[in-house]
Design a protein around this motif. Structure first.
Motif, PDB file in Angstrom:
ATOM      1  N   ASN A   1       0.837  -1.188   0.000  1.00  0.00           N
ATOM      2  CA  ASN A   1       0.000   0.000   0.000  1.00  0.00           C
ATOM      3  C   ASN A   1       0.881   1.251   0.000  1.00  0.00           C
ATOM      4  N   VAL A   2       0.683   2.122  -0.970  1.00  0.00           N
ATOM      5  CA  VAL A   2       1.439   3.375  -0.987  1.00  0.00           C
ATOM      6  C   VAL A   2       0.441   4.526  -0.926  1.00  0.00           C
ATOM      7  N   PRO A   3       0.221   5.082   0.285  1.00  0.00           N
ATOM      8  CA  PRO A   3      -0.725   6.195   0.394  1.00  0.00           C
ATOM      9  C   PRO A   3      -0.157   7.447  -0.253  1.00  0.00           C
ATOM     10  N   PHE A   4      -1.030   8.413  -0.570  1.00  0.00           N
ATOM     11  CA  PHE A   4      -0.568   9.630  -1.221  1.00  0.00           C
ATOM     12  C   PHE A   4       0.233  10.505  -0.264  1.00  0.00           C
ATOM     13  N   VAL A   5      -0.244  10.615   0.977  1.00  0.00           N
ATOM     14  CA  VAL A   5       0.534  11.261   2.043  1.00  0.00           C
ATOM     15  C   VAL A   5       0.386  10.414   3.295  1.00  0.00           C
ATOM     16  N   ASP A   6       1.291  10.602   4.256  1.00  0.00           N
ATOM     17  CA  ASP A   6       1.255   9.815   5.482  1.00  0.00           C
ATOM     18  C   ASP A   6       1.697  10.718   6.634  1.00  0.00           C
ATOM     19  N   LEU A   7       0.734  11.347   7.286  1.00  0.00           N
ATOM     20  CA  LEU A   7       1.074  12.287   8.352  1.00  0.00           C
ATOM     21  C   LEU A   7       1.352  11.572   9.664  1.00  0.00           C
TER      22      LEU A   7
ATOM     23  N   GLY B   1      -2.797  -0.603  -5.150  1.00  0.00           N
ATOM     24  CA  GLY B   1      -2.545  -0.039  -3.822  1.00  0.00           C
ATOM     25  C   GLY B   1      -1.811   1.289  -3.825  1.00  0.00           C
ATOM     26  N   ILE B   2      -1.698   1.907  -5.020  1.00  0.00           N
ATOM     27  CA  ILE B   2      -0.933   3.160  -5.120  1.00  0.00           C
ATOM     28  C   ILE B   2      -1.892   4.330  -5.317  1.00  0.00           C
ATOM     29  N   ALA B   3      -1.857   5.258  -4.365  1.00  0.00           N
ATOM     30  CA  ALA B   3      -2.746   6.421  -4.433  1.00  0.00           C
ATOM     31  C   ALA B   3      -2.069   7.552  -5.200  1.00  0.00           C
ATOM     32  N   THR B   4      -2.811   8.177  -6.101  1.00  0.00           N
ATOM     33  CA  THR B   4      -2.298   9.327  -6.849  1.00  0.00           C
ATOM     34  C   THR B   4      -3.323  10.456  -6.742  1.00  0.00           C
ATOM     35  N   ALA B   5      -2.957  11.648  -7.199  1.00  0.00           N
ATOM     36  CA  ALA B   5      -3.883  12.784  -7.152  1.00  0.00           C
ATOM     37  C   ALA B   5      -3.590  13.714  -8.318  1.00  0.00           C
ATOM     38  N   ILE B   6      -4.420  14.738  -8.494  1.00  0.00           N
ATOM     39  CA  ILE B   6      -4.253  15.675  -9.616  1.00  0.00           C
ATOM     40  C   ILE B   6      -4.260  17.107  -9.102  1.00  0.00           C
ATOM     41  N   HIS B   7      -3.200  17.835  -9.421  1.00  0.00           N
ATOM     42  CA  HIS B   7      -3.084  19.228  -8.956  1.00  0.00           C
ATOM     43  C   HIS B   7      -2.787  20.157 -10.118  1.00  0.00           C
ATOM     44  N   TYR B   8      -3.807  20.623 -10.844  1.00  0.00           N
ATOM     45  CA  TYR B   8      -5.210  20.555 -10.490  1.00  0.00           C
ATOM     46  C   TYR B   8      -5.968  20.085 -11.721  1.00  0.00           C
ATOM     47  N   PRO B   9      -7.082  19.395 -11.564  1.00  0.00           N
ATOM     48  CA  PRO B   9      -7.752  18.801 -12.733  1.00  0.00           C
ATOM     49  C   PRO B   9      -8.351  19.845 -13.678  1.00  0.00           C
TER      50      PRO B   9
END
Ligand SMILES: *Cc1c(COP(=O)(O)O)cnc(C)c1O
Length: 375
Positions: free
Chosen positions: A2-8, A304-312
């Protein structure tokens, strides 16, 4: 894996004892709004950035709005902002009473395009807000030159670039003011909302501090109507504990970015982030460009890999700015990039194993989904 997008959480664990003690002290002193933890952090942060005055505020959006007002922006003034940023940058211009004017993105570094910025200047232009987007500095020398030429205020939106360098100097030291968000996921993040402004001028800092405290320096002696935008004691304490770690966390982000770039180099169908000669970035985000982005995101999520879009959606294309009547062609670079950009997991605690796993999955899925990879 599992690779979260961030891990605080893993960062909290690494500083837990110190953090718990600092928070407990604020509660013990019942210094919940402002107070010693906040003023200590303001001093430490202004020394860290290298600008003499720091004013803590409630969040990074208020920071921009209050900086604009403190530097004398008035209704009817035009303020130029980049087409690719978080909406806070342009939103604050509107809430300060000024008019939003967008400039296109640089094709290589995603920051504001200096030539388009120059084209957007009118007799009403009063300020520029360059954004050090994704943790990569905007090209400050030509921006400051344009500002001098046209007598414009410059406010650096540094919410994604705490600690980055431009030609050997920290970002935030170039403009009349620089604004910071301490939202939890930023490179320097509180445990709730928080923001800060650094000013060169003591008068502007004084105005901002007074304005953000209901227009008063002395309780109930209001010299003007202001507003309520203050930094909480607990957030001041959290930021004070974290600040001494910021440089090593930024170094870890650069190391992680370098490993991604080394392992992904030469992969067909992926455009990697570039670092300008002038920049020591802090990789708030690691942004690549790919085709078939949505399909790729889904495949990576299945692994299991989280990604995101900055900005869609670029700012001028948002419904919120329909009133400006822009077309897609008005911002060819930003609008071309917005369908391809993809942010990979990025934080200091990301392990080499997680990066290697992400890169392997990415290479396989790009080969399977990208028309460019099939050539
Ligand atoms: C996060 C962010 C802001 C706003 O910060 P908040 O603390 O969420 O109000 C402003 N500008 C940019 C570029 C940001 O990334």
């Amino acid at each position: 894996m599992n690779v979260p997008f961030v891990d605080l959480k893993s960062q909290y664990r690494s500083i837990k004892n110190e953090m718990d003690a600092a928070i407990a002290e604020v509660i013990e002193n019942t210094a919940f709004v402002g107070g010693k933890a906040v003023s200590r952090f303001e001093e430490a942060f202004s020394a860290y950035v290298g600008v003499p005055h720091c004013v803590g505020v409630a969040n990074g959006t208020d920071a921009i709005e209050i900086a604009l007002l403190a530097l004398g922006i008035r209704p009817g003034d035009e303020v130029i902002v980049p087409a690719n940023s978080f909406i806070a940058t342009s939103e604050a211009v509107t809430t300060a009473g000024a008019k939003v004017v967008f400039a296109d993105s640089d094709p290589r570094f995603y920051t504001i395009d200096v030539e388009d910025l120059r084209r957007k200047i009118t007799p009403k232009t009063k300020a520029i807000i360059p954004v050090h987007l994704y943790g990569h500095p905007a090209d400050m020398d030509p921006i400051m030159e344009i500002a001098r030429e046209h007598n414009l205020i410059v406010i650096e939106d540094t919410s994604q670039a705490h600690g980055a360098f431009y030609k050997g100097n920290r970002v935030g030291t170039f403009g009349d003011a620089a604004t910071f968000s301490f939202y939890p996921g930023k490179n320097l993040g509180a445990y709730g909302d928080g923001g800060g402004i650094v000013f060169k001028s003591p008068e502007a800092a004084d105005f901002a501090r007074t304005y953000a405290a209901h227009g008063s320096k002395v309780k109930y002696h209001h010299v003007m109507e202001g507003r309520n935008s203050r930094l909480d004691g607990i957030q001041g304490a959290v930021l004070g504990v974290k600040l001494p770690h910021l440089d090593s966390w930024n170094e870890a982000r650069r190391r992680n970015a370098a490993l991604y770039s080394e392992l992904l180099a030469g992969t067909r169908g992926i455009v990697l982030p570039e670092i300008a000669d002038y920049a020591v970035p802090v990789f708030h985000l690691y942004v690549i460009r790919v085709e078939n982005r949505e399909e790729l995101q889904k495949k990576l999520a299945e692994r299991g890999i989280a990604t995101a879009i900055h900005y869609p959606i670029s700012l001028p294309s948002l419904e919120a700015y329909a009133y400006l009547n822009h077309t897609h062609e008005d911002f060819p670079v930003a609008n071309g990039q917005m369908t391809e950009i993809l942010s990979l997991p990025m934080y200091p605690e990301l392990t080499e194993e997680m990066i290697r796993y992400t890169v392997e999955a990415l290479k396989e899925e790009v080969a399977a989904t990208s028309p460019a990879a099939a050539l």
